[in-house]
Structures are given as C-alpha cells and as structure tokens.
Design a protein around this motif. Structure first.
Motif, PDB file in Angstrom:
ATOM      1  N   VAL A 248      27.603  28.326  54.169  1.00 34.21           N
ATOM      2  CA  VAL A 248      26.753  28.934  55.191  1.00 34.21           C
ATOM      3  C   VAL A 248      25.370  29.250  54.626  1.00 34.21           C
ATOM      4  O   VAL A 248      24.340  28.944  55.247  1.00 34.21           O
ATOM      5  N   SER A 249      25.333  29.856  53.451  1.00 32.76           N
ATOM      6  CA  SER A 249      24.042  30.186  52.837  1.00 32.76           C
ATOM      7  C   SER A 249      23.268  28.922  52.486  1.00 32.76           C
ATOM      8  O   SER A 249      22.042  28.867  52.652  1.00 32.76           O
ATOM      9  N   GLY A 250      23.977  27.890  52.007  1.00 28.96           N
ATOM     10  CA  GLY A 250      23.309  26.635  51.673  1.00 28.96           C
ATOM     11  C   GLY A 250      22.693  25.967  52.881  1.00 28.96           C
ATOM     12  O   GLY A 250      21.570  25.460  52.820  1.00 28.96           O
ATOM     13  N   LEU A 251      23.424  25.971  53.996  1.00 31.67           N
ATOM     14  CA  LEU A 251      22.877  25.398  55.224  1.00 31.67           C
ATOM     15  C   LEU A 251      21.654  26.186  55.695  1.00 31.67           C
ATOM     16  O   LEU A 251      20.667  25.603  56.161  1.00 31.67           O
ATOM     17  N   THR A 252      21.729  27.504  55.564  1.00 34.90           N
ATOM     18  CA  THR A 252      20.604  28.344  55.976  1.00 34.90           C
ATOM     19  C   THR A 252      19.373  28.061  55.136  1.00 34.90           C
ATOM     20  O   THR A 252      18.268  27.865  55.660  1.00 34.90           O
ATOM     21  N   VAL A 253      19.552  28.017  53.827  1.00 38.75           N
ATOM     22  CA  VAL A 253      18.420  27.756  52.934  1.00 38.75           C
ATOM     23  C   VAL A 253      17.922  26.319  53.100  1.00 38.75           C
ATOM     24  O   VAL A 253      16.721  26.056  53.038  1.00 38.75           O
ATOM     25  N   GLY A 254      18.850  25.383  53.330  1.00 37.88           N
ATOM     26  CA  GLY A 254      18.446  23.996  53.548  1.00 37.88           C
ATOM     27  C   GLY A 254      17.595  23.841  54.795  1.00 37.88           C
ATOM     28  O   GLY A 254      16.581  23.122  54.792  1.00 37.88           O
ATOM     29  N   LEU A 255      18.002  24.510  55.871  1.00 41.42           N
ATOM     30  CA  LEU A 255      17.203  24.471  57.101  1.00 41.42           C
ATOM     31  C   LEU A 255      15.835  25.099  56.875  1.00 41.42           C
ATOM     32  O   LEU A 255      14.823  24.609  57.388  1.00 41.42           O
ATOM     33  N   ARG A 256      15.799  26.158  56.076  1.00 37.42           N
ATOM     34  CA  ARG A 256      14.506  26.770  55.747  1.00 37.42           C
ATOM     35  C   ARG A 256      13.632  25.785  54.980  1.00 37.42           C
ATOM     36  O   ARG A 256      12.418  25.707  55.198  1.00 37.42           O
ATOM     37  N   GLY A 257      14.247  25.005  54.078  1.00 44.65           N
ATOM     38  CA  GLY A 257      13.475  23.999  53.346  1.00 44.65           C
ATOM     39  C   GLY A 257      12.876  22.958  54.264  1.00 44.65           C
ATOM     40  O   GLY A 257      11.732  22.526  54.069  1.00 44.65           O
ATOM     41  N   VAL A 258      13.637  22.544  55.272  1.00 41.20           N
ATOM     42  CA  VAL A 258      13.117  21.583  56.251  1.00 41.20           C
ATOM     43  C   VAL A 258      11.930  22.177  56.999  1.00 41.20           C
ATOM     44  O   VAL A 258      10.906  21.501  57.228  1.00 41.20           O
ATOM     45  N   LEU A 259      12.056  23.451  57.391  1.00 40.41           N
ATOM     46  CA  LEU A 259      10.954  24.103  58.103  1.00 40.41           C
ATOM     47  C   LEU A 259       9.717  24.223  57.218  1.00 40.41           C
ATOM     48  O   LEU A 259       8.589  24.030  57.686  1.00 40.41           O
ATOM     49  N   GLU A 260       9.918  24.553  55.941  1.00 36.12           N
ATOM     50  CA  GLU A 260       8.785  24.642  55.019  1.00 36.12           C
ATOM     51  C   GLU A 260       8.118  23.283  54.856  1.00 36.12           C
ATOM     52  O   GLU A 260       6.891  23.182  54.776  1.00 36.12           O
ATOM     53  N   TRP A 261       8.928  22.217  54.810  1.00 35.34           N
ATOM     54  CA  TRP A 261       8.376  20.861  54.705  1.00 35.34           C
ATOM     55  C   TRP A 261       7.555  20.512  55.940  1.00 35.34           C
ATOM     56  O   TRP A 261       6.448  19.961  55.845  1.00 35.34           O
ATOM     57  N   ARG A 262       8.083  20.863  57.119  1.00 31.35           N
ATOM     58  CA  ARG A 262       7.347  20.601  58.358  1.00 31.35           C
ATOM     59  C   ARG A 262       6.063  21.412  58.417  1.00 31.35           C
ATOM     60  O   ARG A 262       5.030  20.919  58.861  1.00 31.35           O
ATOM     61  N   ARG A 263       6.131  22.644  57.944  1.00 28.96           N
ATOM     62  CA  ARG A 263       4.929  23.475  57.949  1.00 28.96           C
ATOM     63  C   ARG A 263       3.882  22.915  57.010  1.00 28.96           C
ATOM     64  O   ARG A 263       2.688  22.905  57.304  1.00 28.96           O
ATOM     65  N   GLY A 264       4.332  22.420  55.855  1.00 24.12           N
ATOM     66  CA  GLY A 264       3.393  21.816  54.918  1.00 24.12           C
ATOM     67  C   GLY A 264       2.744  20.562  55.501  1.00 24.12           C
ATOM     68  O   GLY A 264       1.547  20.347  55.326  1.00 24.12           O
ATOM     69  N   ARG A 265       3.524  19.748  56.194  1.00 25.72           N
ATOM     70  CA  ARG A 265       2.962  18.539  56.829  1.00 25.72           C
ATOM     71  C   ARG A 265       1.961  18.909  57.915  1.00 25.72           C
ATOM     72  O   ARG A 265       0.912  18.275  58.057  1.00 25.72           O
ATOM     73  N   ALA A 266       2.313  19.942  58.701  1.00 29.55           N
ATOM     74  CA  ALA A 266       1.401  20.364  59.769  1.00 29.55           C
ATOM     75  C   ALA A 266       0.084  20.877  59.188  1.00 29.55           C
ATOM     76  O   ALA A 266      -0.991  20.592  59.713  1.00 29.55           O
ATOM     77  N   ALA A 267       0.165  21.637  58.070  1.00 33.42           N
ATOM     78  CA  ALA A 267      -1.053  22.145  57.460  1.00 33.42           C
ATOM     79  C   ALA A 267      -1.896  21.017  56.873  1.00 33.42           C
ATOM     80  O   ALA A 267      -3.129  21.027  56.952  1.00 33.42           O
ATOM     81  N   THR A 268      -1.236  19.999  56.319  1.00 33.35           N
ATOM     82  CA  THR A 268      -1.971  18.868  55.751  1.00 33.35           C
ATOM     83  C   THR A 268      -2.668  18.040  56.832  1.00 33.35           C
ATOM     84  O   THR A 268      -3.803  17.585  56.664  1.00 33.35           O
TER      85      THR A 268
END
Length: 270
Positions: A248-268
């Motif tokens: 459960v914690s891994g899925l939560t952190v993994g989803l957060r990583g995806v969101l951080e990646w999307r946020r980084g792409r949006a900022a770029t």
C-alpha cells in the motif's frame, strides 16, 4: 552523451538502491510467503489483524483530509502574506520533521494522560484521549502535518501573486480566487503532498505506540500489530501484514512519483 563518471555515478546509485531498498523488500515478501498463501490468508482472517487494518484506514481517512486543508492554508498564509512571527510559524510547522515521533507521543501523554495536565479533568468527565482513538489521531496529525505544507509551498511561491492580485482588483472574493486561480495551479503538488501524508500516516509507529496502549483489537494499528506478532514469534503473520503495508505504501509513493514526473514535465513545457 554519457561520460564514464556519469555512468559510474548511475551504476553506484542503482547499486545502493538495490542493496538497501529492493533486497530488503524482496526478503520481506519471500518471508511472508515462506509458509504458503494459506498462512497469509489466515493472517488476514484474524479478528485482531482486521481490526488493525480498519483502524489504520480510519486514522488515514480522518488525518489526511484535515492535514491537507490545514496544510494548504498554512502554505497560502506563508507564501502570500508577510507578518510578524512568520519565520517562527515556519519553524513550528517543520518541527515534527526533526522531533522524534516518540517525543511527539509523550507530549500528548503529558497533556492528556491520567497524570497529565488535563488528565484528571478529562477522567472526571468520562473523556478518554490517551489509549483511545483520539490520542492516535492527535499523534498522527502532529507527525504528518508538515508534508502537505512543504510540498505545496514551493509551487505557490513559483506561482506568484500576480493573477490573484489581478482578480482582487476586478472584485473577485477570496474563495472564488482560491478555487479558480490558486487551487488549479497547485493541484499536482497538492495531490503529491496528500499521497506523501497518506503513506506517512499508514506507517506511523513511534508516536502512535506511545499513546495507543497496544490494546489488540482496539488501539493497534497495522505497524503496532506487526510488532506484537513479531514479539510473539508469529513471524509468518507479522511479515504478511508488513508485506500488505509495504504494498500500500509503495503504491502510494509510486503514484506520487508519477505526479512529480508530470509536474516536472508541465514546468518544463512552460
């Protein structure tokens, strides 16, 4: 073009990740399944284990929304206004990140325990804080409070005040401005902070251990139930619950990583 030093650093980073992250997780799941899937299912059929799962979910469902709302408005106040004591407020918000969770639990025992400052008054009115759900909630709220604020603040600072000031000059109120201007700009950061807060709430042990009393079926969260099972040499059940928490914690952190990646792409892209 990859340089030799860059390749060496990359290889070193992956080696550290495999050695200190992947291997322990692999050993955890191996141990959980050592006695077969039947032993795992038997663990989740146990009444105390189910009670621990329900309590952990309940705590997260209460704590995360509260800390999300409070964290967003704390970040808003810190990034949009200059006021006396602003630096002190920021230090207080970050305090749970540096204070031991055990100390955080002891604070609530000092305040609301049987011999605490408010303990006798609470006992005379039949109110239980320590060794009950309210104490677990307070301890988890304290430990997880900074995550949403610290995740959202950099995005709010980068967002600036110009659009909000323009909206104010056009006569828009605070709530419409916040919902239509501020919130859309921080939504990915907010979701990231919420997921980080959720993962921390699910796995909190130290503070909750102090205030809960370790009462099986009543005040044991999943981490506390794992400790009880392990101390009773019920290793199969302990590792089964640990594997569930890790998933459960891994899925939560993994989803957060995806969101951080999307946020980084949006900022770029901007």
């Amino acid at each position: 073009m990859h340089t030799p030093s860059g390749l060496a650093l990359t290889l070193g980073a992956w080696s550290v990740a495999v050695l200190f992250l992947l291997l322990p997780l692999a050993s955890l799941f191996t141990e959980a399944l050592r006695h077969g899937l039947g032993a795992v299912l038997a663990t989740f059929a146990d009444d105390d284990a189910r009670a621990a799962i329900r309590l952990t979910a309940l705590v997260a469902l209460i704590v995360v929304p509260i800390n999300s709302v409070c964290g967003v408005f704390a970040a808003y106040a810190l990034t949009r206004f200059d006021f006396p004591g602003r630096a002190a407020l920021l230090v207080l918000i970050e305090l749970p990140l540096s204070v031991s969770p055990v100390v955080a639990g002891l604070v609530w025992v000092l305040l609301f325990g049987a011999h605490g400052w408010a303990g006798p008054w609470l006992a005379s009115h039949g109110i239980r804080i320590v060794f009950a759900l309210p104490g677990i909630l307070l301890a988890t709220l304290f430990v997880t409070f900074p995550f949403v604020t610290r995740t959202v603040m950099p995005v709010m600072e980068a967002q600036g005040r110009e659009q909000e000031e323009a909206g104010t000059m056009l006569g828009a109120g605070f709530i419409p401005l916040f919902l239509r201007v501020t919130l859309p700009g921080i939504r990915l950061a907010l979701l990231s902070g919420v997921l980080l807060c959720t993962a921390r709430a699910l796995g909190e042990f130290g503070a909750v251990s102090v205030v809960s009393g370790h009462i099986p079926g009543l005040t044991e969260t999943i981490p506390l139930r794992i400790e009880t099972l392990y101390n009773d040499y019920e290793t199969a059940a302990a590792f089964s619950l640990a594997a569930l928490l890790a998933i459960v914690s891994g899925l939560t952190v993994g989803l957060r990583g995806v969101l951080e990646w999307r946020r980084g792409r949006a900022a770029t892209s901007h």
